[in-house]
Every structure is written in structure tokens, then in C-alpha cells.
Design a protein around this motif. Structure first.
Motif, PDB file in Angstrom:
ATOM      1  N   ARG A   1       6.895  -5.317  -0.459  1.00 49.86           N
ATOM      2  CA  ARG A   1       6.025  -4.196  -0.108  1.00 49.86           C
ATOM      3  C   ARG A   1       5.359  -3.610  -1.353  1.00 49.86           C
ATOM      4  NH1 ARG A   1       6.357  -1.980   4.993  1.00 49.86           N
ATOM      5  NH2 ARG A   1       7.972  -2.826   6.371  1.00 49.86           N
TER       6      ARG A   1
ATOM      7  N   GLN B   1       1.314  -3.404  -2.085  1.00 48.80           N
ATOM      8  CA  GLN B   1       0.632  -2.156  -2.411  1.00 48.80           C
ATOM      9  C   GLN B   1      -0.070  -2.232  -3.764  1.00 48.80           C
ATOM     10  OE1 GLN B   1       0.201   0.321  -0.190  1.00 48.80           O
ATOM     11  NE2 GLN B   1       1.291  -1.092   1.186  1.00 48.80           N
ATOM     12  N   GLN B   2       0.440  -3.061  -4.655  1.00 52.69           N
ATOM     13  CA  GLN B   2      -0.184  -3.211  -5.963  1.00 52.69           C
ATOM     14  C   GLN B   2      -1.583  -3.811  -5.847  1.00 52.69           C
ATOM     15  OE1 GLN B   2       2.306  -4.950  -9.026  1.00 52.69           O
ATOM     16  NE2 GLN B   2       0.539  -5.749 -10.146  1.00 52.69           N
TER      17      GLN B   2
ATOM     18  N   PRO C   1      -3.559  -1.099  -1.979  1.00 53.25           N
ATOM     19  CA  PRO C   1      -2.937   0.190  -1.688  1.00 53.25           C
ATOM     20  C   PRO C   1      -3.261   0.694  -0.283  1.00 53.25           C
ATOM     21  CG  PRO C   1      -3.979   0.200  -3.845  1.00 53.25           C
ATOM     22  CD  PRO C   1      -4.435  -1.051  -3.167  1.00 53.25           C
ATOM     23  N   GLY C   2      -2.216   1.108   0.421  1.00 50.84           N
ATOM     24  CA  GLY C   2      -2.405   1.742   1.722  1.00 50.84           C
ATOM     25  C   GLY C   2      -2.357   0.820   2.921  1.00 50.84           C
TER      26      GLY C   2
ATOM     27  N   ASP D   1      -0.896  -1.511   5.810  1.00 51.34           N
ATOM     28  CA  ASP D   1       0.378  -1.542   6.523  1.00 51.34           C
ATOM     29  C   ASP D   1       0.998  -2.929   6.461  1.00 51.34           C
ATOM     30  OD1 ASP D   1       0.254   1.108   7.226  1.00 51.34           O
ATOM     31  OD2 ASP D   1      -0.508   0.748   9.252  1.00 51.34           O
TER      32      ASP D   1
END
Length: 293
Positions: free
Chosen positions: A182, A186-187, A190-191, A193
Motif C-alpha cells: 500500500r 501511494q508513493q 497518492p490517494g 484506493d
């Protein structure tokens, strides 16, 4: 004076225009396209088969088009769900393009189709650059592929509007570090799901279907930072498209297929769809009418 032409950008610009036209036409008739991308063997066919079965059980008019270099194995599996399925054989081409998809949908896709799932060629490099006119782009990775997959394929994961983890039932055996995966997602995006699923146990069953329906109904869909950056004016619209062309999807920072040694010519229809014109019924898997409920 000689003029230098960036063929990569020209091909992507042409594809962007075709994707815009296809998205507009399908949206007008109420059809939402979901583009599924993953490495080979990620389990996306198994997950899609389960989601199609759930859709049919709910009485939702859905269809699936699956692309492979060879065999009709995936279409045969997906047809067990009882929904219309079409196999496209690419004869070595590493991805689908919007114009190709449009041609194979013409005359085949039922008019009342609410969701069309496109199972792209198993590849996280080439397909990442091509918008197919989708309303939702989903990138899948199994727990057996390693937590660093998003870092190895930042373009594919960076442009995803939804990330799905498959084979979650094998997480313990594979020593899958969910938190690390996860964090890596995100790296690069970002954001976005991340959903965990297992076609074997049924974990997360229906989540992909619900997200696809929500996208078709106009619910907000994640806009990747990478996509927004590509379409900023100073970046020349990312795909190389002219101003005014569809820029909402943000798919496809171009990459040169020369880097991969592919000997095919992109932007030309080199795929063949098996159907009535070739021989009776292969590749075009039409289900029997659903029983009255």
C-alpha cells in the motif's frame, strides 16, 4: 528544411482522439468501459469471471472483451458466467488501442450493455500508454508478485484509478506485506484506493463491479497526480493531443515501443477477432438467454 516528427507522440495523439470518440459514443448509449491491466498470471481472468457471474445474478447487462496473443482460453472461461464475451487475438501485438477496440465492438456489443469489461493483454508496460475510452482504469497485482511491483511499473500503477490485489488467500504463504504494498502504491499514485480480493474464497466479491457501476453513474473517480501533471499546459497535453481533445482520463505517458524491440506497427489494426466471418461462433461467446426470474 527537414522536419523532425515524433512518431511516438503522433501515435498517442491519434489514439487519444479515437479514445475520446469511443468514450463519447459509448457514454451516449449508457455503456461504461472498464480497462483491466495486469501482468500475466495475476488472476484477473478468475476475478473477472466471478464479477461477471455476480452481475448476471443481479440482472445487470454486462459484457467482456478479452485480448491475448494466442488461444481462446480466457474467453472460454469468461463465457461460463453467461454474459456476452468476445476474444480478440493480437497476433503478437502487446496491447489494445482505442480504434481497434471500437472496430471489434461494432456490430457485436449488445445495445443495452451497461458495463463492458476489457481484459487487456497481460503486460504492465505497453497497455499503460493507451487510453481505450474507458471510464475506469484498474490495475491488478497478485500477492505473489511482490510488494515492490508498483515501484517497478510506476506508469501503470501511477495512472490507475483503482488498484486491486488478487489471490489474497495466498498472502500468508507468500509472506505478502500488505502495508508495504500500500505504501508503494501511494508513493506512485497518492490517494488511489486499493482493494483486496480472492476469487477462490470470495473475499472482496462485487467490489470491482460496484466501483464500475459507480463510475458509470457519475460518481467521482480518482484522478491520478501523474495524469494531471501530464495534461498540464506546460507538459504539452501528455498524449500529444491537440487542445480540445479528451484529456479527462489522463492515460498514457507515451513510451517508445522501439525500447522493447517490438517489430509491429502501432496505430494499425493488426488484431483479429474470431467470429462468424472466420468460422462458426469461436471467439464470440454468446450466452443463452437468462432464465426468467
Amino acid at each position: 528544411m527537414c522536419r523532425v516528427v515524433d512518431l511516438k507522440q503522433a501515435v498517442l495523439a491519434k489514439n487519444a482522439g479515437a479514445a475520446h470518440a469511443l468514450r463519447t459514443a459509448l457514454t451516449a448509449r449508457g455503456t461504461t468501459v472498464v480497462n483491466l491491466l495486469s501482468s500475466p498470471g495475476s488472476g484477473k481472468t478468475a476475478l473477472l469471471e466471478r464479477e461477471l457471474g455476480l452481475a448476471r445474478g443481479r440482472g445487470l447487462p454486462v459484457a467482456a472483451l478479452t485480448a491475448d496473443l494466442a488461444t481462446e482460453n480466457d474467453a472460454t472461461r469468461l463465457a461460463r458466467s453467461g454474459v456476452p464475451v468476445k476474444q480478440v487475438l493480437t497476433d503478437g501485438l502487446c496491447h489494445l488501442e482505442a480504434a481497434m477496440l471500437g472496430r471489434h465492438l461494432d456490430g457485436w456489443l449488445p445495445e443495452d450493455t451497461r458495463l463492458l469489461f476489457v481484459e487487456n493483454v497481460g503486460n504492465l508496460v505497453c497497455p499503460a500508454s493507451y487510453d481505450l475510452g474507458e471510464s475506469l482504469r484498474v490495475v491488478l497485482a497478485s500477492v505473489t508478485e511482490g510488494e515492490d511491483k508498483p515501484l517497478k511499473y510506476p506508469t501503470a500503477f501511477g495512472l490507475a484509478q483503482l488498484v486491486v490485489v488478487t489471490k489474497a488467500d495466498l498472502a500468508q504463504a507468500a509472506e505478502f506485506d500488505e502495508a508495504a504494498f500500500r505504501a508503494n502504491v501511494q508513493q506512485v499514485n497518492p490517494g488511489v484506493d486499493v482493494l483486496l480480493t480472492s476469487a477462490r474464497t470470495g473475499r472482496g466479491a462485487g467490489l470491482l463491479l460496484d466501483r464500475a457501476l459507480a463510475a458509470g453513474d457519475g460518481s467521482a473517480v480518482h484522478v491520478p497526480v501523474m495524469a494531471a501533471q501530464q495534461h498540464a499546459p506546460q507538459h504539452g497535453h501528455g498524449h500529444g493531443q491537440e487542445p480540445g481533445q479528451d484529456q479527462g482520463q489522463g492515460h498514457g505517458p507515451g513510451h517508445s515501443h522501439a525500447d522493447h524491440g517490438h517489430g509491429h506497427g502501432h496505430g494499425q489494426d493488426q488484431v483479429r477477432a474470431h467470429g462468424p466471418a472466420d468460422r462458426p461462433a469461436p471467439g464470440d461467446h454468446r450466452p443463452a438467454p437468462a432464465p426468467a426470474r
